[in-house]
Write a protein that holds these residues in place. Sequence first.
Motif, PDB file in Angstrom:
ATOM      1  N   ASN A   1       0.804  -1.223   0.000  1.00 39.59           N
ATOM      2  CA  ASN A   1       0.000   0.000   0.000  1.00 39.59           C
ATOM      3  C   ASN A   1       0.841   1.279   0.000  1.00 39.59           C
ATOM      4  O   ASN A   1       0.313   2.366   0.187  1.00 39.59           O
ATOM      5  CB  ASN A   1      -0.935   0.008   1.214  1.00 39.59           C
ATOM      6  CG  ASN A   1      -0.175   0.056   2.534  1.00 39.59           C
ATOM      7  OD1 ASN A   1       0.933  -0.470   2.649  1.00 39.59           O
ATOM      8  ND2 ASN A   1      -0.765   0.676   3.536  1.00 39.59           N
ATOM      9  N   ILE A   2       2.135   1.137  -0.217  1.00 41.37           N
ATOM     10  CA  ILE A   2       3.072   2.278  -0.133  1.00 41.37           C
ATOM     11  C   ILE A   2       3.835   2.438  -1.447  1.00 41.37           C
ATOM     12  O   ILE A   2       4.204   1.461  -2.094  1.00 41.37           O
ATOM     13  CB  ILE A   2       4.081   2.065   1.021  1.00 41.37           C
ATOM     14  CG1 ILE A   2       3.372   1.958   2.370  1.00 41.37           C
ATOM     15  CG2 ILE A   2       5.160   3.148   1.043  1.00 41.37           C
ATOM     16  CD1 ILE A   2       2.688   3.232   2.842  1.00 41.37           C
ATOM     17  N   LEU A   3       4.095   3.688  -1.809  1.00 37.95           N
ATOM     18  CA  LEU A   3       4.988   4.036  -2.901  1.00 37.95           C
ATOM     19  C   LEU A   3       6.086   4.907  -2.303  1.00 37.95           C
ATOM     20  O   LEU A   3       5.788   5.871  -1.585  1.00 37.95           O
ATOM     21  CB  LEU A   3       4.247   4.826  -3.990  1.00 37.95           C
ATOM     22  CG  LEU A   3       5.117   5.370  -5.125  1.00 37.95           C
ATOM     23  CD1 LEU A   3       5.595   4.232  -6.021  1.00 37.95           C
ATOM     24  CD2 LEU A   3       4.339   6.397  -5.936  1.00 37.95           C
TER      25      LEU A   3
ATOM     26  N   SER B   1       1.246  -5.382  -8.033  1.00 38.35           N
ATOM     27  CA  SER B   1       2.447  -4.772  -7.458  1.00 38.35           C
ATOM     28  C   SER B   1       3.673  -5.139  -8.297  1.00 38.35           C
ATOM     29  O   SER B   1       3.599  -5.973  -9.204  1.00 38.35           O
ATOM     30  CB  SER B   1       2.642  -5.267  -6.023  1.00 38.35           C
ATOM     31  OG  SER B   1       3.038  -6.635  -6.033  1.00 38.35           O
ATOM     32  N   TYR B   2       4.787  -4.531  -7.959  1.00 42.26           N
ATOM     33  CA  TYR B   2       6.054  -4.842  -8.624  1.00 42.26           C
ATOM     34  C   TYR B   2       6.376  -6.329  -8.494  1.00 42.26           C
ATOM     35  O   TYR B   2       6.811  -6.966  -9.444  1.00 42.26           O
ATOM     36  CB  TYR B   2       7.173  -3.985  -8.019  1.00 42.26           C
ATOM     37  CG  TYR B   2       8.423  -3.940  -8.863  1.00 42.26           C
ATOM     38  CD1 TYR B   2       8.524  -3.055  -9.934  1.00 42.26           C
ATOM     39  CD2 TYR B   2       9.494  -4.778  -8.600  1.00 42.26           C
ATOM     40  CE1 TYR B   2       9.663  -3.003 -10.714  1.00 42.26           C
ATOM     41  CE2 TYR B   2      10.642  -4.731  -9.382  1.00 42.26           C
ATOM     42  CZ  TYR B   2      10.720  -3.843 -10.434  1.00 42.26           C
ATOM     43  OH  TYR B   2      11.850  -3.810 -11.208  1.00 42.26           O
TER      44      TYR B   2
ATOM     45  N   PRO C   1       5.301  -0.418  -5.087  1.00 41.19           N
ATOM     46  CA  PRO C   1       4.713  -1.295  -4.071  1.00 41.19           C
ATOM     47  C   PRO C   1       5.228  -2.743  -4.210  1.00 41.19           C
ATOM     48  O   PRO C   1       5.258  -3.285  -5.310  1.00 41.19           O
ATOM     49  CB  PRO C   1       3.212  -1.216  -4.374  1.00 41.19           C
ATOM     50  CG  PRO C   1       3.036   0.122  -5.016  1.00 41.19           C
ATOM     51  CD  PRO C   1       4.276   0.320  -5.831  1.00 41.19           C
ATOM     52  N   GLU C   2       5.664  -3.296  -3.108  1.00 38.49           N
ATOM     53  CA  GLU C   2       6.229  -4.643  -2.972  1.00 38.49           C
ATOM     54  C   GLU C   2       7.550  -4.848  -3.710  1.00 38.49           C
ATOM     55  O   GLU C   2       7.974  -5.963  -3.915  1.00 38.49           O
ATOM     56  CB  GLU C   2       5.215  -5.722  -3.358  1.00 38.49           C
ATOM     57  CG  GLU C   2       4.099  -5.838  -2.336  1.00 38.49           C
ATOM     58  CD  GLU C   2       3.272  -7.084  -2.477  1.00 38.49           C
ATOM     59  OE1 GLU C   2       2.850  -7.426  -3.600  1.00 38.49           O
ATOM     60  OE2 GLU C   2       3.035  -7.732  -1.434  1.00 38.49           O
TER      61      GLU C   2
ATOM     62  N   ILE D   1      10.659   9.487   0.374  1.00 34.45           N
ATOM     63  CA  ILE D   1       9.375   9.936   0.896  1.00 34.45           C
ATOM     64  C   ILE D   1       8.410   8.772   0.677  1.00 34.45           C
ATOM     65  O   ILE D   1       8.363   8.204  -0.423  1.00 34.45           O
ATOM     66  CB  ILE D   1       8.865  11.189   0.135  1.00 34.45           C
ATOM     67  CG1 ILE D   1       9.906  12.307   0.152  1.00 34.45           C
ATOM     68  CG2 ILE D   1       7.515  11.639   0.677  1.00 34.45           C
ATOM     69  CD1 ILE D   1      10.250  12.828   1.498  1.00 34.45           C
ATOM     70  N   PHE D   2       7.659   8.411   1.694  1.00 39.28           N
ATOM     71  CA  PHE D   2       6.722   7.295   1.606  1.00 39.28           C
ATOM     72  C   PHE D   2       5.300   7.839   1.483  1.00 39.28           C
ATOM     73  O   PHE D   2       4.863   8.653   2.303  1.00 39.28           O
ATOM     74  CB  PHE D   2       6.832   6.405   2.851  1.00 39.28           C
ATOM     75  CG  PHE D   2       8.187   5.777   3.009  1.00 39.28           C
ATOM     76  CD1 PHE D   2       8.507   4.602   2.350  1.00 39.28           C
ATOM     77  CD2 PHE D   2       9.151   6.373   3.819  1.00 39.28           C
ATOM     78  CE1 PHE D   2       9.760   4.032   2.478  1.00 39.28           C
ATOM     79  CE2 PHE D   2      10.407   5.805   3.964  1.00 39.28           C
ATOM     80  CZ  PHE D   2      10.721   4.622   3.297  1.00 39.28           C
TER      81      PHE D   2
END
Length: 177
Positions: A93-95, A159-160, A118-119, A148-149
Amino acid sequence: MVKSDSWIKRMGENIITPFTPAKITQGISFGLSSYGYDFTLAEEFKIFCGNSPISPKKIRQQDFKDYSGKTCRLAPGSFVLGRSLEYFRIPRNILGICFGKSTYARCGIIINVTPLEPEWEGFITIQIANLAPVEAEVYAGEGIGQIIFLEADELCMRSYKDLAGKYQQAREIQLPR
């Protein structure tokens, strides 16, 4: 939403290894900051030494010289590849967005802005460019960039990791593939 120092500190070594829970101001600063994390440069470099046109579709290993050391010198108008000392694991859930430090930018030394998908997980390969008309230096073990998140309002469909990204689990400096 941008994630704060309290979130980054809670996540700590789950997302960044090794994790420095405070801002270290000796040399070029690194560690936890208000809304990001300043990461450090490892002692591993690939110095560009090619003399023919360069292209991400036709990269040649022989165009780079491996170098290890605490200080790396960049020729005027050239670049090197380095890597983060820290290993990152980005939640689904993060970039993460990687920016250069203003301390270096003020000397004409720029790193590319790049996303940490993400991932994605691994060491960050960092392109460091010397825009100055004279030789420049960068320093291993000191700050080189900031992450920066950003938290998404919903999970991504792929996801990746799901896409089997070609730079997943990078353990060393990665040339373009």
